[in-house]
Design a protein around this motif. Structure first.
Motif, PDB file in Angstrom:
ATOM      1  N   ALA A  17      -2.421 -37.688  90.106  1.00 56.69           N
ATOM      2  CA  ALA A  17      -2.236 -39.134  90.203  1.00 56.69           C
ATOM      3  C   ALA A  17      -3.334 -39.890  89.477  1.00 56.69           C
ATOM      4  CB  ALA A  17      -2.175 -39.559  91.665  1.00 56.69           C
ATOM      5  N   GLY A  18      -4.559 -39.399  89.599  1.00 60.42           N
ATOM      6  CA  GLY A  18      -5.675 -40.079  88.958  1.00 60.42           C
ATOM      7  C   GLY A  18      -5.489 -40.156  87.457  1.00 60.42           C
ATOM      8  N   SER A  19      -5.080 -39.044  86.840  1.00 59.29           N
ATOM      9  CA  SER A  19      -4.948 -39.079  85.381  1.00 59.29           C
ATOM     10  C   SER A  19      -3.791 -39.972  84.964  1.00 59.29           C
ATOM     11  CB  SER A  19      -4.784 -37.675  84.790  1.00 59.29           C
ATOM     12  OG  SER A  19      -4.477 -36.741  85.762  1.00 59.29           O
ATOM     13  N   VAL A  20      -2.704 -39.966  85.740  1.00 56.22           N
ATOM     14  CA  VAL A  20      -1.595 -40.856  85.394  1.00 56.22           C
ATOM     15  C   VAL A  20      -2.041 -42.308  85.490  1.00 56.22           C
ATOM     16  CG1 VAL A  20       0.721 -41.598  86.015  1.00 56.22           C
ATOM     17  CG2 VAL A  20       0.145 -39.182  86.097  1.00 56.22           C
ATOM     18  N   ASP A  21      -2.772 -42.615  86.547  1.00 59.67           N
ATOM     19  CA  ASP A  21      -3.245 -43.994  86.688  1.00 59.67           C
ATOM     20  C   ASP A  21      -4.202 -44.370  85.564  1.00 59.67           C
ATOM     21  OD1 ASP A  21      -1.712 -44.213  88.903  1.00 59.67           O
ATOM     22  OD2 ASP A  21      -3.355 -44.002  90.352  1.00 59.67           O
ATOM     23  N   TYR A  26      -4.940 -47.587  80.532  1.00 62.51           N
ATOM     24  CA  TYR A  26      -5.078 -47.712  79.079  1.00 62.51           C
ATOM     25  C   TYR A  26      -3.888 -48.461  78.488  1.00 62.51           C
ATOM     26  CZ  TYR A  26      -4.743 -46.264  74.189  1.00 62.51           C
ATOM     27  OH  TYR A  26      -4.596 -46.255  72.837  1.00 62.51           O
ATOM     28  N   MET A  27      -2.694 -48.077  78.921  1.00 58.35           N
ATOM     29  CA  MET A  27      -1.510 -48.704  78.347  1.00 58.35           C
ATOM     30  C   MET A  27      -1.411 -50.163  78.744  1.00 58.35           C
ATOM     31  SD  MET A  27       1.480 -46.012  78.483  1.00 58.35           S
ATOM     32  CE  MET A  27       1.327 -44.392  77.889  1.00 58.35           C
ATOM     33  N   SER A  82      -0.870 -45.991  69.569  1.00 58.90           N
ATOM     34  CA  SER A  82       0.234 -45.389  70.304  1.00 58.90           C
ATOM     35  C   SER A  82       0.197 -43.872  70.201  1.00 58.90           C
ATOM     36  CB  SER A  82       1.576 -45.962  69.844  1.00 58.90           C
ATOM     37  OG  SER A  82       1.686 -45.879  68.466  1.00 58.90           O
ATOM     38  N   LEU A  83      -0.408 -43.340  69.138  1.00 62.07           N
ATOM     39  CA  LEU A  83      -0.520 -41.882  69.121  1.00 62.07           C
ATOM     40  C   LEU A  83      -1.479 -41.400  70.202  1.00 62.07           C
ATOM     41  CD1 LEU A  83      -0.242 -40.987  65.359  1.00 62.07           C
ATOM     42  CD2 LEU A  83       1.446 -40.795  67.183  1.00 62.07           C
ATOM     43  N   VAL A  84      -2.440 -42.245  70.549  1.00 65.86           N
ATOM     44  CA  VAL A  84      -3.291 -41.885  71.691  1.00 65.86           C
ATOM     45  C   VAL A  84      -2.444 -41.805  72.958  1.00 65.86           C
ATOM     46  CG1 VAL A  84      -5.204 -42.627  73.144  1.00 65.86           C
ATOM     47  CG2 VAL A  84      -5.347 -42.898  70.663  1.00 65.86           C
ATOM     48  N   MET A  85      -1.560 -42.792  73.116  1.00 67.43           N
ATOM     49  CA  MET A  85      -0.663 -42.748  74.277  1.00 67.43           C
ATOM     50  C   MET A  85       0.125 -41.446  74.289  1.00 67.43           C
ATOM     51  SD  MET A  85       0.996 -46.516  74.253  1.00 67.43           S
ATOM     52  CE  MET A  85      -0.008 -47.983  74.097  1.00 67.43           C
ATOM     53  N   PHE A  86       0.603 -41.081  73.104  1.00 67.30           N
ATOM     54  CA  PHE A  86       1.393 -39.852  73.026  1.00 67.30           C
ATOM     55  C   PHE A  86       0.566 -38.651  73.448  1.00 67.30           C
ATOM     56  CE2 PHE A  86       1.985 -36.122  70.298  1.00 67.30           C
ATOM     57  CZ  PHE A  86       3.126 -35.624  70.898  1.00 67.30           C
ATOM     58  N   ALA A  87      -0.601 -38.512  72.839  1.00 66.80           N
ATOM     59  CA  ALA A  87      -1.392 -37.308  73.096  1.00 66.80           C
ATOM     60  C   ALA A  87      -1.834 -37.247  74.552  1.00 66.80           C
ATOM     61  CB  ALA A  87      -2.602 -37.291  72.170  1.00 66.80           C
ATOM     62  N   TRP A  88      -2.262 -38.351  75.052  1.00 70.42           N
ATOM     63  CA  TRP A  88      -2.721 -38.413  76.440  1.00 70.42           C
ATOM     64  C   TRP A  88      -1.552 -38.066  77.383  1.00 70.42           C
ATOM     65  CZ3 TRP A  88      -6.352 -43.014  78.084  1.00 70.42           C
ATOM     66  CH2 TRP A  88      -6.843 -42.802  79.379  1.00 70.42           C
ATOM     67  N   GLY A  89      -0.442 -38.730  77.144  1.00 72.13           N
ATOM     68  CA  GLY A  89       0.736 -38.462  77.973  1.00 72.13           C
ATOM     69  C   GLY A  89       1.161 -37.009  77.878  1.00 72.13           C
TER      70      GLY A  89
ATOM     71  N   LEU C 367       6.585 -53.085  74.449  1.00 72.22           N
ATOM     72  CA  LEU C 367       5.349 -52.399  74.831  1.00 72.22           C
ATOM     73  C   LEU C 367       5.561 -51.564  76.092  1.00 72.22           C
ATOM     74  CD1 LEU C 367       2.849 -55.241  73.984  1.00 72.22           C
ATOM     75  CD2 LEU C 367       2.810 -52.959  73.014  1.00 72.22           C
ATOM     76  N   THR C 368       6.361 -52.051  77.022  1.00 73.61           N
ATOM     77  CA  THR C 368       6.613 -51.224  78.202  1.00 73.61           C
ATOM     78  C   THR C 368       7.490 -50.037  77.841  1.00 73.61           C
ATOM     79  OG1 THR C 368       8.365 -52.735  78.808  1.00 73.61           O
ATOM     80  CG2 THR C 368       6.256 -53.014  79.912  1.00 73.61           C
ATOM     81  N   GLY C 369       8.263 -50.171  76.751  1.00 77.92           N
ATOM     82  CA  GLY C 369       8.974 -48.998  76.247  1.00 77.92           C
ATOM     83  C   GLY C 369       7.990 -47.911  75.866  1.00 77.92           C
ATOM     84  N   LEU C 370       6.822 -48.328  75.375  1.00 78.35           N
ATOM     85  CA  LEU C 370       5.818 -47.329  75.007  1.00 78.35           C
ATOM     86  C   LEU C 370       5.318 -46.563  76.232  1.00 78.35           C
ATOM     87  CD1 LEU C 370       3.653 -49.364  72.482  1.00 78.35           C
ATOM     88  CD2 LEU C 370       5.614 -47.916  72.018  1.00 78.35           C
ATOM     89  N   PHE C 371       5.245 -47.234  77.366  1.00 80.70           N
ATOM     90  CA  PHE C 371       4.861 -46.522  78.594  1.00 80.70           C
ATOM     91  C   PHE C 371       5.853 -45.385  78.834  1.00 80.70           C
ATOM     92  CE2 PHE C 371       2.078 -49.525  81.198  1.00 80.70           C
ATOM     93  CZ  PHE C 371       1.853 -50.422  80.161  1.00 80.70           C
ATOM     94  N   LEU C 372       7.139 -45.766  78.708  1.00 81.26           N
ATOM     95  CA  LEU C 372       8.175 -44.800  79.036  1.00 81.26           C
ATOM     96  C   LEU C 372       8.236 -43.668  78.035  1.00 81.26           C
ATOM     97  CD1 LEU C 372      10.859 -47.393  80.055  1.00 81.26           C
ATOM     98  CD2 LEU C 372       9.652 -45.828  81.559  1.00 81.26           C
ATOM     99  N   ALA C 373       7.794 -43.945  76.809  1.00 74.12           N
ATOM    100  CA  ALA C 373       7.863 -42.909  75.788  1.00 74.12           C
ATOM    101  C   ALA C 373       6.747 -41.895  75.924  1.00 74.12           C
ATOM    102  CB  ALA C 373       7.814 -43.548  74.405  1.00 74.12           C
ATOM    103  N   SER C 374       5.771 -42.196  76.779  1.00 71.58           N
ATOM    104  CA  SER C 374       4.677 -41.259  76.979  1.00 71.58           C
ATOM    105  C   SER C 374       5.080 -40.251  78.046  1.00 71.58           C
ATOM    106  CB  SER C 374       3.438 -42.032  77.419  1.00 71.58           C
ATOM    107  OG  SER C 374       2.460 -41.145  77.859  1.00 71.58           O
ATOM    108  N   LEU C 375       5.035 -38.982  77.708  1.00 75.85           N
ATOM    109  CA  LEU C 375       5.600 -37.969  78.603  1.00 75.85           C
ATOM    110  C   LEU C 375       5.059 -38.043  80.018  1.00 75.85           C
ATOM    111  CD1 LEU C 375       5.454 -35.146  76.002  1.00 75.85           C
ATOM    112  CD2 LEU C 375       7.494 -35.689  77.276  1.00 75.85           C
ATOM    113  N   GLY C 376       3.739 -37.986  80.138  1.00 73.91           N
ATOM    114  CA  GLY C 376       3.153 -37.934  81.468  1.00 73.91           C
ATOM    115  C   GLY C 376       3.471 -39.180  82.280  1.00 73.91           C
ATOM    116  N   MET C 377       3.515 -40.309  81.584  1.00 72.44           N
ATOM    117  CA  MET C 377       3.827 -41.568  82.243  1.00 72.44           C
ATOM    118  C   MET C 377       5.301 -41.615  82.628  1.00 72.44           C
ATOM    119  SD  MET C 377       1.697 -44.009  82.609  1.00 72.44           S
ATOM    120  CE  MET C 377       2.245 -44.451  84.189  1.00 72.44           C
TER     121      MET C 377
END
Ligand code: HEA
Ligand code: HEA
Ligand code: CUA
Ligand code: CU
Lengths: 363, 219, 541, 115
Positions: A17-21, A26-27, A82-89, C367-377
């Motif tokens: 949960a912590g990492s997701v939060d 960040y987002m 957004s690639l950071v979002m990708f990698a992190w996610g 931008l909230t679409g970007l949240f959803l596109a992130s796997l972990g999120m």
């Protein structure tokens, strides 16, 4: 569950949960920055360049040379962010997807509209899940009818529960308490009623709870009973038996890669065992004939999970037993020693059928 | 359906005949692309299940009759040839030849459909229709064989329905041709229909190996 | 409503060129077909909106006390199906695109006028199926029709609903086909590709998606109907099928379809912004190509709807990263619009208010679409109200704002009447406020984990839900006001001049309303598009 | 096919004949090839080529389809736009097939059921 009157942020009760939060923060920041940037600019331009007098000639539309540079800047910066979002996610997702090897196993069967949960030790519950704190919990899930989805917001994780195959979900609860379970994939009329509660307990509490129930023996034991009842042992031999030749020896097979008749290979995992019981002809192990009848319709999803657990308990490729506790009821132990097949199904049919008997202590 | 030939001139919103003809051609090709994607969904399903259940597909495919399939393919290719020749005849203004080739195409198309009906009947007799009474005698992995037949019927059925629509339009074209509506300068409907008909042929060119030719070796 | 309107002056235009209901039902004039579409999509919007109102009413309290859960399930299914397939997808292309795309490139009509009419009839037949479903008891599968629920378990009228969408698909295909051929072959002399208004580019890109995507949903629904009707296996695991395959096929179309909804709206917004800033759009080529890029790359990301569906992790990674890449062209557009306003000559007329609203809300939605596109999120957020909020921000806040903006922008051209400037601004502000109140709380609810398609929910979430329901009624009121003053203007509005906003594109160079042939003589284009000259602006009302 | 209905008769414009088709000889040659290949592919399906049967069958099908496309459908003599439309159709079809297969090929990538 103590009803809170109003809240704006969910409980964070799992290791993930912590990492997701964190990623969320960040987002939110990036989004807030860009939304505000755009909003402020638009409002500023709208006010600043507002046409006050229709008779003032238009400003000259000088074609700015900076155009190309700007275009590149505002493509590359968002791309980078957004690639950071990708990698992190993605990294969180990898953690979420790979259950630790020694996780405690729990089995979940979704059914319109309830959750049937079985603990490896044999305890069963419905719409409730009792688990000890700070232990990795791995759910192996399947559905009896349509697609469901096991969702615990406080753990920030969910996974679809599909008919016809197994899916996995794991978490490590970090806070004692009661949390919502939701079914998050639309599954029909009472989808919104397919809810439940996770009880995260301290280790002693959990053991106490566990001891209160589990009258029918562990999953593997029940699986063994079913194995015998269905007569699987007639051919596959029983646990720890030597192979009879006509059918693959299941001992120590789990987790290995087996060669198939058609020249391909497959991993001997939960899915494969399930498929082999229901559609035995579909992937035949090299060197064997297509003689196994289908058990489709004869064994429930619960039962299949038990069989899987039983096969698992026969050892894995490294010879180590999986998480299942050492089994061996009286009979199978003897069988194992003498090397004779277990008694065929007929003898055992009166044994507890593999259907939904709820754990009495827990209703 | 208004007869296209009825308007003696270029329709009001076009500048000239060439623009009009071009528009029809582009429109037709785009339409064929949508058709391609339409069949594409079925091919998708086919590939997924074929790779998941190779044995089931192989043995179920062996239930189809190779000779009949090859024969029908031949029939369809012949009809494609006659159609191509029909377009050619229209372009050079040979009315009698045009009619003859259109009729030939219609006959060949109907022959194809006739054979298809025979095959369907055969499947029916052998309970190879997916559903409650489905059986696949001697099939390997018969639990999954019905998927093959579901796809077999969906794909050939959709293909056949395109043929039926095509045959209907052919009749219309033959009547128009009889009336002498088509000239070397204007025979767009014949040309467009030709594209459609060849497209159906192409779909079958893929259906044939995918449905009839799997794992014929071990038979 | 429309046939009753005869502008005072006797000059012939497309509205009074022919009389009688028959002349409307058998017309092949793209402008009249656009009006037919306008009436029908408005009808479906009100219908879908009615379901939205019922949904929000039910969710005002935590317990499921207004209706039974199975009825609620039918509400959101009908809401989604109607709004997506019968309102939003046809809305801008079939109304504004139909009307203005030919005019903007100087054509007399679309390439295939009869096919254009046919596509309206097909749409109506699909609509009748949907109405039949609605009257006979509804369908409860969600607009996504996931198997095996839809094929083996649902009690609703899945087959009729599926056929309705299936049929409707061909209407979209034919419209797209018509647009593409028109753009390729019907441009007036001198109208080169890079002189086309950006609205046309947006529609060209949209049409590509409609042509390449729609057939796939058609065949998918065809299989669904076969599976349900004949009990044969395609997707149902009971026959060895794979329900995830259904989801792939469904989203192969339905993700690109979200761009079918947003691209035309983006085109409208570009036109509005350039007109009301009297300035060339910043980065014409970037805006044009980003439309095409969205259309092309939009086909590569559908799997972001399947992250928790048991799709492979590898596929998940690919779909996730590609989703971020398709976001970039959208970002480019947003920045270019903003830059267009820089040093413009900005007039905050009603269409401009909608355009500005669009930019803001689409940005939040995207931008909230970007949240959803992130796997972990996504694992946490999928199938929660976060998703609901995301897509209402892009679809209602984005696409419908654009639609409303476009209607207000072109209303004088379409009907030759001006609407009330005061009321229209009031309505725009009410809609903006109501919208945010409705959907912003849903982001919070979503992060807290409130699942979507829930008829009842835990009590601790009531406050936010009540806010949302309150917002919905404000939003509904805003639309109601808009409908009223627009209808009122048809009869009582001031007569509109040919070019009330001082725009530069071709459709403004002819009468309001246009004559049946659009232009007296075929225009010949000699200059770049969006050339604002100081003198022209002086004629502005 | 619906595109046809929009076309109309044109007797006035001369020298029209936009697309020149191939000669009849080409038609017959293509036809012969197609027939031969049909029987070749049927025959070769009964020959054991190991895993290659499917590839051979599909290659022959692709070749046949190309022949039909190029000669019967006059694409070889058509405009660039026509070719682009066809290519985009084929490209999108491949996209659909390959991306979905990518998922199915990589199931169990991590060895965890359902992930
Ligand atoms: C008009 C419709 C529309 C549009 C345009 C979009 C646009 C986007 N959508 Fe959305 N989406 C839907 C409609 C739409 N969506 C619907 C209907 C659903 C749910 C369906 C259902 O399940 O019922 C959905 C669901 C959905 C999901 C699945 C959620 C789930 O169920 O788990 C995802 C996941 O990736 C997603 C992502 C995106 C992304 C990345 C974009 C991008 O294209 C957005 C790009 C835009 C921007 C990024 C904003 C502008 C940019 C800037 C201001 C610059 C700053 C930019 C950066 C830092 C990159 N959407
Ligand atoms: C274009 C698409 C579109 C549009 C415009 C809307 C518009 C609205 N939607 Fe919609 N919605 C979807 C597409 C859309 N939605 C989809 C695809 C789903 C998913 C379905 C599924 O899960 O299968 C969904 C689901 C959905 C949910 C989730 C249901 C659930 O999961 O349980 C909710 C809940 O609040 C909601 C609310 C609203 C509201 C308040 C509006 C408002 O914006 C509506 C406002 C409009 C009106 C009110 C009508 C017009 C007004 C008048 C005619 C005046 C008179 C009326 C009054 C005064 C009330 N929608
Ligand atoms: Cu089970 Cu939703
Ligand atoms: Cu999407």
């Amino acid at each position: 569950m103590q009803a809170k009157p109003f809240e704006l942020f969910p409980d964070a009760a799992s290791s993930i949960a912590g990492s997701v939060d964190g990623l969320y923060a960040y987002m939110v920041l990036v989004s807030a920055f860009f939304s505000l940037l755009i909003a402020v600019l638009i409002i500023y331009f709208a006010v600043k360049y507002r046409r006050k007098d229709d008779h003032v000639p238009l400003p000259v539309d000088e074609h700015s040379i900076g155009g190309m540079i700007l275009e590149i800047v505002w493509s590359v910066i968002p791309l980078g962010l957004s690639l950071v979002m990708f990698a992190w996610g993605a990294s969180i997702f990898f953690t979420e997807s790979k259950p630790p090897a020694d996780a405690m196993e729990v089995f979940v069967t979704g059914k319109q509209w309830m959750w049937k949960i079985q603990h490896n030790e044999g305890a069963r519950e419905i719409n409730e899940l009792h688990i000890p704190i700070n232990r990795d919990i791995k759910l192996t899930m399947t559905s009896e009818d349509v697609i469901h989805d096991f969702y615990v917001p406080a753990f920030r994780t969910k996974a679809d529960v599909l008919p016809g195959k197994y899916t996995t979900e794991w978490f490590r609860p970090t806070k004692v308490g009661e949390y919502h379970i939701f079914c998050a994939e639309y599954c029909g009329t009472k989808h919104s009623g397919m809810i439940g509660t996770v009880y995260v307990m301290t280790e002693p509490d959990y053991n106490k709870w566990l001891a209160a129930g589990s009258g029918e023996g562990s999953m593997a034991e029940q699986g063994q009973a079913l194995f015998n009842q269905l007569g699987c042992g007639n051919c596959h031999a029983s646990a720890f038996n030597k192979n009879l030749g006509r059918c693959p020896n299941l001992n120590g097979l789990f987790g290995t890669t087996v060669d198939l008749k058609d020249g391909t290979k497959t991993r001997m995992d939960e899915t494969y065992i399930r498929e082999s019981v229901l559609y035995p002809q579909s992937k035949i192990v090299a060197g064997y004939d297509d003689i196994m009848p289908t058990f489709k319709g004869l064994v429930t999803e619960d039962g299949l999970l038990k069989l899987v657990e039983y096969v698992k308990s026969m050892g894995t490729k490294n010879g180590a037993q999986m998480s299942a506790p050492p089994l061996a009821t009286e009979t199978s132990a003897t069988d194992a020693k003498t090397g004779t097949p277990a008694k065929a199904g007929a003898a055992k049919t009166s044994a507890a059928p593999a259907v939904n008997v709820n754990r009495p202590g827990n209703q | 359906m208004s007869s296209p030939a009825a308007a003696a001139n270029v329709r009001h919103h076009f500048e000239n005949a060439e623009q009009q003809k071009d528009a029809s051609t582009i429109g037709m090709w785009i339409f064929l692309v949508t058709e391609l994607m339409f069949f594409g969904g079925l091919f998708m399903a086919y590939f997924v299940y074929r790779q998941a259940y190779p044995d089931a597909f192989a043995s179920a495919s062996n239930k189809t009759d190779l000779l009949i399939g090859a024969f029908n393919t031949t029939v369809l290719i012949c009809s494609s040839l006659t159609m191509a020749l029909a377009v050619n005849a229209a372009a050079v203004g040979k009315k009698a030849l045009l009619i003859m080739f259109l009729v030939a195409t219609l006959l060949l198309g109907s022959a194809f459909l006739g054979v298809k009906t025979y095959e369907y009947h055969d499947k029916w007799v052998h309970h190879e229709i997916p559903g409650q009474h489905f059986e696949c005698e001697g099939c390997k992995d018969s639990g999954h064989a019905s998927l093959f037949f579901s796809l077999y019927f969906a794909m050939t059925g959709l293909h056949a329905s395109h043929m039926i629509i095509g045959a209907g339009y052919l009749i219309f074209l033959i009547i128009q041709a009889k009336k002498g509506k088509f000239t070397p300068a204007w025979h767009t409907p014949v040309e467009m229909f030709g594209l459609y008909w060849h497209f159906i042929d192409i779909v079958w060119i893929f259906l044939f190996p995918l449905l009839y030719l799997i794992d014929r070796v071990h038979k | 409503m429309i046939t009753a309107t005869h502008p005072v002056e006797t000059k012939k235009n497309y509205l009074n060129a022919e009389e009688g209901l028959k002349s409307w039902l058998l017309t092949s004039d793209h402008k009249r077909i656009a009006i037919l579409y306008l009436i029908s999509v408005t009808f479906f919007f009100a219908l879908g909106g009615m379901y939205a109102a019922l949904i929000r009413l039910e969710l005002a309290t935590p317990a499921g006390d207004l209706v039974e859960s199975n009825v609620y399930n039918k509400f959101f299914t009908m809401h989604g199906v109607i709004m997506v397939f019968f309102f939003l997808i046809p809305s801008i292309p079939a109304v504004l695109g139909n009307f203005f795309l030919p005019m903007m490139i100087g054509a007399k009509d679309l390439a295939f006028p009869k096919i254009n009419l046919l596509s309206w009839y097909i749409y109506m037949v699909g609509g009748v199926f949907t109405l039949y479903v609605l009257l006979s008891g509804g369908v409860d599968t969600g607009w996504t029709f996931y198997t095996p629920f839809s094929t083996s378990y649902s009690n609703g009228y899945v087959i009729a609903a599926g056929l309705g969408i299936f049929i409707n698909g061909f209407s979209a295909i034919l419209t797209g086909l018509n647009f593409i051929v028109t753009v390729h072959r019907m441009r007036a002399p001198g109208m080169t590709w890079f002189r086309m208004p950006l609205f046309v580019w947006a529609h060209y890109a949209t049409s590509m998606i409609q042509i390449l995507g729609t057939p796939v949903i058609a065949v998918t629904l065809f299989l669904l109907v076969l599976e349900r009707g004949l009990h044969i296996g395609f997707f149902d695991p009971a026959y060895g099928g794979d329900p995830v395959l259904y989801q792939h096929l469904f989203w192969f179309y339905s993700h690109p379809a979200v761009y079918i909804m947003i691209l035309p709206s983006m085109g409208v917004v570009t036109e509005i912004i350039t007109t009301f800033c009297s300035k060339k759009p910043f980065g014409y080529t970037f805006i044009a190509f980003s439309s095409v890029a969205i259309a092309v790359f939009g086909f590569l990301v559908w799997g972001h709807h399947l992250f928790v569906s048991s799709q492979s992790i590898y596929a998940g990674l690919v779909f996730s990263v590609l989703s971020y890449i398709v976001a970039i062209p959208s970002a480019i557009k947003v920045f270019n619009w903003t830059a267009t306003m820089y040093k413009g000559s900005v007039r905050l007329e009603t269409p401009m208010l909608y355009a500005i609203g669009f930019i803001g809300l689409f940005t939040v939605g995207g931008l909230t679409g970007l949240f959803l596109a992130s796997l972990g999120m996504n694992v946490h957020l999928t199938d929660t109200y976060f998703v609901i909020a995301h897509f209402h921000y892009v679809m209602v806040g984005g696409a419908i704002m654009g639609f409303m903006g476009g209607i207000h922008y072109w209303w004088p051209k379409m009907f030759g009447r001006m609407y009330s400037q005061v009321w229209s601004k009031v309505a725009a502000i009410i809609i903006f406020t109501g919208f945010n109140l409705t959907f912003f709380p849903q982001f919070i609810l979503g992060y807290m984990g409130m699942p979507r398609r829930y008829h009842a929910y835990p009590a601790e979430w009531q406050v936010l839900n009540v806010l949302s329901s309150a917002g919905a009624s404000i939003l509904g009121l805003g639309y109601l006001i808009a409908i009223i003053y627009l209808l009122y203007s048809l009869k009582f509005g001031a007569i509109a001049p040919p070019n009330p906003w001082g725009a530069t594109t071709l459709e403004w160079m002819t009468d309001s309303p246009p004559i049946a042939e659009n232009f007296e003589v075929t225009p010949v284009i000699t200059q770049e598009v969006y050339t604002y000259s100081a003198e022209e602006v002086l004629h502005v009302v | 096919m619906s595109a046809l209905k929009e076309s109309s008769h044109d007797q006035t414009t001369e020298g029209h004949a936009a697309h020149h088709g191939p000669s009849k000889g080409v038609y017959y040659a293509v036809f012969a090839t197609l027939i031969v290949l049909t029987w070749v592919t049927s025959w070769i399906a009964t020959v054991d080529l190991g895993p290659f049967n499917i590839y051979v069958a599909l290659s022959i099908a692709v070749f046949k389809a190309t022949m039909v496309l190029f000669f019967f459908m006059h694409v070889k003599y058509g405009t660039r736009l026509t070719k682009m439309i066809i290519m985009s159709g084929i490209y999108w079809l491949i996209l659909l097939l390959f991306i979905v297969m990518m998922d199915f090929w990589t199931r169990n990538w991590m060895g965890v059921p359902g992930r």
